[in-house]
Design an enzyme around this catalytic site. Structure first.
Site, PDB file in Angstrom:
ATOM      1  N   GLY A  31      -2.261   9.330  -4.178  1.00 43.16           N
ATOM      2  CA  GLY A  31      -3.346  10.684  -4.826  1.00 43.16           C
ATOM      3  C   GLY A  31      -3.270  11.382  -6.043  1.00 43.16           C
ATOM      4  O   GLY A  31      -4.101  11.459  -6.890  1.00 43.16           O
TER       5      GLY A  31
ATOM      6  N   CYS B 170      -4.238  -0.785  -2.161  1.00 46.32           N
ATOM      7  CA  CYS B 170      -4.376   0.580  -2.492  1.00 46.32           C
ATOM      8  C   CYS B 170      -5.295   0.753  -3.279  1.00 46.32           C
ATOM      9  O   CYS B 170      -4.553   0.021  -4.088  1.00 46.32           O
ATOM     10  CB  CYS B 170      -2.270   0.578  -2.149  1.00 46.32           C
ATOM     11  SG  CYS B 170      -2.579   2.495  -3.493  1.00 46.32           S
TER      12      CYS B 170
ATOM     13  N   GLU C 216      -7.003   8.498  10.262  1.00 50.56           N
ATOM     14  CA  GLU C 216      -5.041   8.376  10.352  1.00 50.56           C
ATOM     15  C   GLU C 216      -5.545   9.572  12.118  1.00 50.56           C
ATOM     16  O   GLU C 216      -4.347   8.667  13.128  1.00 50.56           O
ATOM     17  CB  GLU C 216      -4.897   9.270   9.718  1.00 50.56           C
ATOM     18  CG  GLU C 216      -4.442   8.555   8.691  1.00 50.56           C
ATOM     19  CD  GLU C 216      -3.162   7.952   7.885  1.00 50.56           C
ATOM     20  OE1 GLU C 216      -1.846   9.172   8.637  1.00 50.56           O
ATOM     21  OE2 GLU C 216      -2.917   7.550   7.062  1.00 50.56           O
TER      22      GLU C 216
ATOM     23  N   ASP D 205       0.986  -0.987  -0.028  1.00 48.56           N
ATOM     24  CA  ASP D 205       0.082   0.148   0.072  1.00 48.56           C
ATOM     25  C   ASP D 205       1.066   1.324  -0.268  1.00 48.56           C
ATOM     26  O   ASP D 205       2.276   1.025   0.037  1.00 48.56           O
ATOM     27  CB  ASP D 205      -0.808   0.156   1.589  1.00 48.56           C
ATOM     28  CG  ASP D 205      -2.220   0.829   1.863  1.00 48.56           C
ATOM     29  OD1 ASP D 205      -2.696   0.900   0.962  1.00 48.56           O
ATOM     30  OD2 ASP D 205      -1.195   2.040   1.777  1.00 48.56           O
ATOM     31  N   SER D 206       0.395   2.662  -0.402  1.00 46.98           N
ATOM     32  CA  SER D 206       1.022   3.331  -0.392  1.00 46.98           C
ATOM     33  C   SER D 206       1.135   4.094   1.092  1.00 46.98           C
ATOM     34  O   SER D 206       1.863   4.899   1.527  1.00 46.98           O
ATOM     35  CB  SER D 206       0.311   5.206  -1.301  1.00 46.98           C
ATOM     36  OG  SER D 206      -1.236   5.488  -0.670  1.00 46.98           O
TER      37      SER D 206
ATOM     38  N   CYS E 279     -11.421   2.233   0.214  1.00 49.11           N
ATOM     39  CA  CYS E 279     -10.343   2.800   0.485  1.00 49.11           C
ATOM     40  C   CYS E 279      -9.987   2.072   1.598  1.00 49.11           C
ATOM     41  O   CYS E 279     -11.439   1.522   2.500  1.00 49.11           O
ATOM     42  CB  CYS E 279     -10.685   4.554   1.182  1.00 49.11           C
ATOM     43  SG  CYS E 279      -9.505   5.076   1.516  1.00 49.11           S
ATOM     44  N   THR E 280      -9.057   1.936   1.666  1.00 46.71           N
ATOM     45  CA  THR E 280      -8.533   0.694   2.997  1.00 46.71           C
ATOM     46  C   THR E 280      -8.072   1.557   4.115  1.00 46.71           C
ATOM     47  O   THR E 280      -8.557   0.897   5.392  1.00 46.71           O
ATOM     48  CB  THR E 280      -7.368   0.370   3.062  1.00 46.71           C
ATOM     49  OG1 THR E 280      -6.407   0.702   2.436  1.00 46.71           O
ATOM     50  CG2 THR E 280      -7.384  -0.972   1.252  1.00 46.71           C
ATOM     51  N   HIS E 281      -8.831   3.030   4.015  1.00 48.01           N
ATOM     52  CA  HIS E 281      -9.022   2.930   5.898  1.00 48.01           C
ATOM     53  C   HIS E 281     -10.415   3.180   6.015  1.00 48.01           C
ATOM     54  O   HIS E 281     -10.394   3.098   7.443  1.00 48.01           O
ATOM     55  CB  HIS E 281      -8.801   4.599   5.511  1.00 48.01           C
ATOM     56  CG  HIS E 281      -7.068   5.408   5.877  1.00 48.01           C
ATOM     57  ND1 HIS E 281      -6.546   4.748   4.565  1.00 48.01           N
ATOM     58  CD2 HIS E 281      -6.411   5.587   6.056  1.00 48.01           C
ATOM     59  CE1 HIS E 281      -4.706   5.197   5.143  1.00 48.01           C
ATOM     60  NE2 HIS E 281      -5.173   5.980   5.791  1.00 48.01           N
TER      61      HIS E 281
END
Length: 269
Positions: A46, A76, A156, A13-14, A188-190
């Protein structure tokens, strides 16, 4: 000499978001070794050009291939949207999975009426990657996408149940809900960390598709079909690689993993 079954799965992932995929893999495939790569020095992807994303993605793919992985998972959405072909080209015969394909397939299967919402970062939404994958599976599907750029910093920051996050979600989701969607893809993985809040906002009648969970399910099925699932008795090993500030990655990452995070190595290109 390790057998192919004992080789690790490579996940990348980024930044830290892909750890939601790692968490799902740990729960679904507790015997599998995992090598993770988070490009924390160059996040976010992005806002970068497609050639730059392809270049970075290729570097990470090569890094993981050198570690002898038996499968690659693009965790990602930005990379999956614009550079998965670069991963496949470099991976050769190694199976490649990505969160967009897994999420699109799960959404089409889950939708009752064919109206599907997708929320993600601006780059993922603008790429139209989810809609293209879904239409390839079923041309009758109608997809309504919404960029939610504030969700990543809120996650985050740890504001998973904060009223600011709830109000933000209500505003972002208004246009999607107005279209009468019955399924919502967390693109989105978040976003899986916001799942309880988002479910509360959209109501019980809309099914949320968590790409992390669906990717883990796809990985399990693919490993079984290729006879690559690890059946050994050795405890699973996890290695985490980042390109900048391991301590920050560890601090935020433990929230994503829901467990302590050790063996974080800084990679010098």
């Amino acid at each position: 000499m390790a057998s192919p079954r004992e080789l690790p799965i490579g996940v990348f992932d980024s930044g830290v978001g892909g750890l939601t995929v790692v968490r799902a893999l740990m729960e679904r495939l507790p015997l599998e070794h995992i090598v993770y790569f988070g490009d924390t020095a160059r996040v976010p992807y992005g806002i970068k050009s497609i050639p730059t994303i392809e270049h970075f993605t290729g570097q990470i793919t090569d890094f993981l291939m050198e570690r002898g992985v038996k499968m690659l998972i693009v965790a990602c959405n930005t990379m999956a949207a614009v550079a998965v072909h670069e991963v496949a080209r470099r991976a050769g015969n190694i199976p490649v999975l990505d969160v967009i394909d897994a999420g699109a397939r799960a959404a089409v299967e889950a939708s009752r009426g064919g109206n599907i919402g997708v929320i993600g970062t601006p780059t993922t939404v603008n790429s139209n990657a989810y809609a293209r994958r879904m239409h390839a599976l079923d041309p009758r599907i109608r997809v309504f996408s919404q960029a939610c750029p504030l969700f990543v910093p809120l996650v985050e920051e740890g504001w998973l149940e904060h009223e600011v996050t709830r109000l933000t979600a209500r505003e972002y989701l208004k246009p999607v809900l107005a279209e009468g969607v019955d399924t919502l893809v967390l693109g989105c993985t978040h976003y899986p960390l916001l799942k309880p809040l988002l479910q509360d906002v959209v109501g019980p009648g809309i099914r949320l598709v968590d790409s992390a969970i669906t990717t883990a399910e796809f990985a399990a099925a693919k490993l079984a079909s290729l006879d690559l699932a690890n059946h050994g008795e050795v405890p699973a090993r996890y290695a985490f690689n980042v390109t900048d500030i391991p301590l920050r990655f560890q601090t935020i990452g433990e929230r994503f993993l829901g467990r302590s995070l050790s063996q974080v190595t800084k990679v010098e290109w």
